[in-house]
Scaffold this motif. Structure first.
Motif, PDB file in Angstrom:
ATOM      1  N   VAL A   1       0.872  -1.174   0.000  1.00 55.97           N
ATOM      2  CA  VAL A   1       0.000   0.000   0.000  1.00 55.97           C
ATOM      3  C   VAL A   1       0.910   1.226   0.000  1.00 55.97           C
ATOM      4  O   VAL A   1       1.780   1.362   0.871  1.00 55.97           O
ATOM      5  N   VAL A   2       0.746   2.064  -0.982  1.00 56.99           N
ATOM      6  CA  VAL A   2       1.552   3.277  -1.116  1.00 56.99           C
ATOM      7  C   VAL A   2       0.686   4.485  -0.793  1.00 56.99           C
ATOM      8  O   VAL A   2      -0.440   4.597  -1.288  1.00 56.99           O
ATOM      9  N   VAL A   3       1.205   5.370   0.031  1.00 60.07           N
ATOM     10  CA  VAL A   3       0.524   6.611   0.360  1.00 60.07           C
ATOM     11  C   VAL A   3       1.442   7.761  -0.040  1.00 60.07           C
ATOM     12  O   VAL A   3       2.567   7.873   0.462  1.00 60.07           O
ATOM     13  N   ALA A   4       0.987   8.596  -0.958  1.00 60.80           N
ATOM     14  CA  ALA A   4       1.769   9.731  -1.438  1.00 60.80           C
ATOM     15  C   ALA A   4       1.224  11.020  -0.823  1.00 60.80           C
ATOM     16  O   ALA A   4       0.022  11.143  -0.569  1.00 60.80           O
ATOM     17  N   TYR A   5       2.121  11.972  -0.603  1.00 60.64           N
ATOM     18  CA  TYR A   5       1.694  13.254  -0.045  1.00 60.64           C
ATOM     19  C   TYR A   5       2.707  14.329  -0.411  1.00 60.64           C
ATOM     20  O   TYR A   5       3.815  14.043  -0.893  1.00 60.64           O
ATOM     21  N   ASP A   6       2.341  15.574  -0.167  1.00 57.64           N
ATOM     22  CA  ASP A   6       3.257  16.705  -0.291  1.00 57.64           C
ATOM     23  C   ASP A   6       2.842  17.740   0.741  1.00 57.64           C
ATOM     24  O   ASP A   6       2.140  17.417   1.701  1.00 57.64           O
ATOM     25  N   ASP A   7       3.245  18.970   0.543  1.00 57.02           N
ATOM     26  CA  ASP A   7       2.849  20.031   1.475  1.00 57.02           C
ATOM     27  C   ASP A   7       2.109  21.142   0.755  1.00 57.02           C
ATOM     28  O   ASP A   7       2.105  22.287   1.192  1.00 57.02           O
ATOM     29  N   THR A   8       1.485  20.791  -0.383  1.00 57.15           N
ATOM     30  CA  THR A   8       0.751  21.778  -1.182  1.00 57.15           C
ATOM     31  C   THR A   8      -0.602  21.213  -1.609  1.00 57.15           C
ATOM     32  O   THR A   8      -1.002  21.332  -2.771  1.00 57.15           O
ATOM     33  N   GLY A   9      -1.300  20.555  -0.689  1.00 57.55           N
ATOM     34  CA  GLY A   9      -2.627  20.044  -1.010  1.00 57.55           C
ATOM     35  C   GLY A   9      -2.643  18.905  -1.999  1.00 57.55           C
ATOM     36  O   GLY A   9      -3.644  18.669  -2.675  1.00 57.55           O
ATOM     37  N   ASN A  10      -1.508  18.196  -2.132  1.00 54.87           N
ATOM     38  CA  ASN A  10      -1.362  17.063  -3.054  1.00 54.87           C
ATOM     39  C   ASN A  10      -1.326  17.477  -4.515  1.00 54.87           C
ATOM     40  O   ASN A  10      -1.511  16.643  -5.410  1.00 54.87           O
ATOM     41  N   LEU A  11      -1.036  18.753  -4.779  1.00 61.36           N
ATOM     42  CA  LEU A  11      -0.943  19.207  -6.165  1.00 61.36           C
ATOM     43  C   LEU A  11       0.200  18.528  -6.900  1.00 61.36           C
ATOM     44  O   LEU A  11       0.137  18.328  -8.117  1.00 61.36           O
TER      45      LEU A  11
ATOM     46  N   LEU B   1       1.419   5.802 -10.825  1.00 59.18           N
ATOM     47  CA  LEU B   1       1.345   4.435 -10.320  1.00 59.18           C
ATOM     48  C   LEU B   1       0.052   3.745 -10.761  1.00 59.18           C
ATOM     49  O   LEU B   1       0.054   2.568 -11.139  1.00 59.18           O
ATOM     50  N   ARG B   2      -1.040   4.473 -10.722  1.00 61.88           N
ATOM     51  CA  ARG B   2      -2.306   3.902 -11.202  1.00 61.88           C
ATOM     52  C   ARG B   2      -2.191   3.547 -12.688  1.00 61.88           C
ATOM     53  O   ARG B   2      -2.644   2.469 -13.114  1.00 61.88           O
ATOM     54  N   ASN B   3      -1.597   4.431 -13.465  1.00 62.67           N
ATOM     55  CA  ASN B   3      -1.431   4.169 -14.896  1.00 62.67           C
ATOM     56  C   ASN B   3      -0.531   2.973 -15.144  1.00 62.67           C
ATOM     57  O   ASN B   3      -0.667   2.276 -16.154  1.00 62.67           O
ATOM     58  N   ALA B   4       0.389   2.739 -14.200  1.00 61.75           N
ATOM     59  CA  ALA B   4       1.322   1.622 -14.320  1.00 61.75           C
ATOM     60  C   ALA B   4       0.740   0.325 -13.777  1.00 61.75           C
ATOM     61  O   ALA B   4       1.473  -0.653 -13.580  1.00 61.75           O
ATOM     62  N   GLY B   5      -0.563   0.298 -13.512  1.00 57.34           N
ATOM     63  CA  GLY B   5      -1.217  -0.919 -13.073  1.00 57.34           C
ATOM     64  C   GLY B   5      -1.033  -1.236 -11.608  1.00 57.34           C
ATOM     65  O   GLY B   5      -1.233  -2.381 -11.186  1.00 57.34           O
ATOM     66  N   PHE B   6      -0.668  -0.223 -10.807  1.00 60.03           N
ATOM     67  CA  PHE B   6      -0.480  -0.408  -9.367  1.00 60.03           C
ATOM     68  C   PHE B   6      -1.696   0.183  -8.671  1.00 60.03           C
ATOM     69  O   PHE B   6      -1.793   1.405  -8.504  1.00 60.03           O
ATOM     70  N   PRO B   7      -2.656  -0.641  -8.251  1.00 60.72           N
ATOM     71  CA  PRO B   7      -3.941  -0.117  -7.779  1.00 60.72           C
ATOM     72  C   PRO B   7      -3.958   0.353  -6.334  1.00 60.72           C
ATOM     73  O   PRO B   7      -4.832   1.129  -5.942  1.00 60.72           O
ATOM     74  N   THR B   8      -3.022  -0.124  -5.510  1.00 55.99           N
ATOM     75  CA  THR B   8      -3.092   0.163  -4.076  1.00 55.99           C
ATOM     76  C   THR B   8      -2.248   1.382  -3.714  1.00 55.99           C
ATOM     77  O   THR B   8      -1.291   1.312  -2.947  1.00 55.99           O
ATOM     78  N   VAL B   9      -2.605   2.520  -4.300  1.00 55.32           N
ATOM     79  CA  VAL B   9      -1.944   3.794  -4.031  1.00 55.32           C
ATOM     80  C   VAL B   9      -3.022   4.824  -3.755  1.00 55.32           C
ATOM     81  O   VAL B   9      -4.077   4.845  -4.397  1.00 55.32           O
ATOM     82  N   CYS B  10      -2.770   5.682  -2.790  1.00 49.37           N
ATOM     83  CA  CYS B  10      -3.730   6.740  -2.470  1.00 49.37           C
ATOM     84  C   CYS B  10      -2.970   7.989  -2.039  1.00 49.37           C
ATOM     85  O   CYS B  10      -1.746   7.980  -1.862  1.00 49.37           O
ATOM     86  N   LEU B  11      -3.713   9.061  -1.881  1.00 50.92           N
ATOM     87  CA  LEU B  11      -3.172  10.340  -1.442  1.00 50.92           C
ATOM     88  C   LEU B  11      -3.539  10.567   0.018  1.00 50.92           C
ATOM     89  O   LEU B  11      -4.667  10.291   0.428  1.00 50.92           O
ATOM     90  N   LEU B  12      -2.591  11.086   0.795  1.00 54.09           N
ATOM     91  CA  LEU B  12      -2.877  11.457   2.173  1.00 54.09           C
ATOM     92  C   LEU B  12      -3.615  12.786   2.147  1.00 54.09           C
ATOM     93  O   LEU B  12      -3.043  13.818   1.788  1.00 54.09           O
ATOM     94  N   ASP B  13      -4.886  12.768   2.493  1.00 59.95           N
ATOM     95  CA  ASP B  13      -5.702  13.969   2.387  1.00 59.95           C
ATOM     96  C   ASP B  13      -5.172  15.071   3.310  1.00 59.95           C
ATOM     97  O   ASP B  13      -5.062  14.879   4.519  1.00 59.95           O
ATOM     98  N   GLY B  14      -4.824  16.198   2.721  1.00 57.19           N
ATOM     99  CA  GLY B  14      -4.265  17.306   3.484  1.00 57.19           C
ATOM    100  C   GLY B  14      -2.764  17.281   3.589  1.00 57.19           C
ATOM    101  O   GLY B  14      -2.145  18.273   3.999  1.00 57.19           O
ATOM    102  N   GLY B  15      -2.131  16.146   3.263  1.00 59.24           N
ATOM    103  CA  GLY B  15      -0.687  16.053   3.228  1.00 59.24           C
ATOM    104  C   GLY B  15      -0.004  16.323   4.558  1.00 59.24           C
ATOM    105  O   GLY B  15      -0.548  16.052   5.636  1.00 59.24           O
ATOM    106  N   LEU B  16       1.195  16.848   4.472  1.00 56.98           N
ATOM    107  CA  LEU B  16       2.012  17.093   5.664  1.00 56.98           C
ATOM    108  C   LEU B  16       1.316  18.037   6.642  1.00 56.98           C
ATOM    109  O   LEU B  16       1.392  17.847   7.864  1.00 56.98           O
ATOM    110  N   ALA B  17       0.638  19.043   6.127  1.00 60.12           N
ATOM    111  CA  ALA B  17      -0.037  20.010   7.005  1.00 60.12           C
ATOM    112  C   ALA B  17      -1.093  19.330   7.862  1.00 60.12           C
ATOM    113  O   ALA B  17      -1.235  19.639   9.056  1.00 60.12           O
ATOM    114  N   ALA B  18      -1.847  18.400   7.277  1.00 54.27           N
ATOM    115  CA  ALA B  18      -2.882  17.696   8.032  1.00 54.27           C
ATOM    116  C   ALA B  18      -2.260  16.806   9.105  1.00 54.27           C
ATOM    117  O   ALA B  18      -2.788  16.686  10.215  1.00 54.27           O
TER     118      ALA B  18
END
Length: 295
Positions: A88-98, A107-124
């Motif tokens: 399970v991959v969780v990606a984030y940044d500090d700019t609202g996931n932009l 990753l989704r395009n590469a056929g890796f389905p278990t990836v998501c974004l951390l809502d709110g990123g580092l600030a959250a």
């Protein structure tokens, strides 16, 4: 897997010991210090991902400022981040996931389905008073096997005709869409027929995505509807991925134009138009076809 993971959900996974690969995509247009920001403070165990070198190939006027890298190169990068098949991959940044949304989409395009974004990123994460780390963790190489073509994409020829069969959304800031400014690309304006839909409109003030119902209302107001082919572009194919994530949260599917406006505007045979709305674009097509000054 859901597009988003909340801080509470991530903390629960981490506390339970469930294998989770955290990827920090600290990047913003005009800020070349992403790695320095990461080294100063990041989520515990997170690995830095360099958008400019790992999520893009070299800039090429015929392909845009951030063309998608070859699959083999992307797979090598993912293994370097420690990604294994089944993780399970969780990606984030500090700019609202932009920026992080670019990695999510790739990753989704590469056929890796278990990836998501951390809502709110580092600030959250920080808002909950949770610990951060400095420095760089030791990473054990992964063995993930990636493919290609799992997400819909379009090219310049399709973008040129898209408004005749569906809806083309421009995810850049409104002033760039209207042609009032253009800081990086050779011409100011937008692709004929495109509708302005700034990516920042997907976010609340705290950098979290707006609720699904609110996003659905936003996109339907822009003309998105079930069964209508929708595609998205931005400056170089980065923040357009964020729009695609927001559309997915709202229940819609959209294609990405990876080359986006940086590819489009570098081809003198492509019309570039200005103004606040797509109506009447054909009559404006000569207003912004010469190179404009910008960064």
């Amino acid at each position: 897997m859901e597009t988003l993971m909340t801080v509470a959900q991530l903390k629960e996974r981490m506390d339970s010991g469930a294998r989770t690969v955290l990827l920090d995509v600290r990047w913003a247009l005009g800020d070349p210090h992403g790695r320095a920001h990461y080294l100063e403070a990041h989520l515990p165990g997170a690995v830095f991902v360099d958008l400019a070198t790992e999520l893009a190939g070299p800039a090429d006027p015929s392909r845009g400022r951030h063309p998608l890298p070859p699959l083999e190169q992307f797979q090598q990068s993912a293994r370097g981040w420690g990604v294994r098949d089944g993780d399970v991959v969780v990606a984030y940044d500090d700019t609202g996931n932009l920026a992080a949304a670019r990695l999510w989409w790739m990753l989704r395009n590469a056929g890796f389905p278990t990836v998501c974004l951390l809502d709110g990123g580092l600030a959250a994460w920080r808002a909950e008073g949770l610990d951060v780390e400095s420095g760089e963790p030791r990473v054990e190489a992964g063995d993930v096997v990636l493919s290609d073509g799992a997400m819909p994409v379009i090219g310049a020829a399709e973008a040129a005709a898209w408004s005749g069969r569906g809806l083309l959304l421009d995810a850049r800031a409104g002033e760039r869409y209207r042609g009032e400014i253009e800081p990086v690309d050779p011409r100011a304006g937008h692709i004929p027929g495109a509708v302005s839909a700034p990516t920042t409109g997907n976010l609340a003030a705290d950098g979290r995505f707006l609720p699904a119902a609110t996003l659905r209302e936003r996109f339907t107001g822009l003309g998105v509807q079930a069964g209508l082919p929708t595609a998205v572009y931005c400056g170089s194919g980065v923040t357009a991925a964020h729009e695609i994530a927001a559309l997915e949260i709202a229940g819609f599917t959209a294609a990405l134009y990876p080359g986006s406006f940086s590819e489009w505007s570098n081809n003198p045979s492509n019309d570039v138009v200005t103004g606040a709305a797509p109506e009447g674009d054909a009559s404006q097509a000569d207003q912004a076809t010469s190179p404009a000054q910008g960064g």
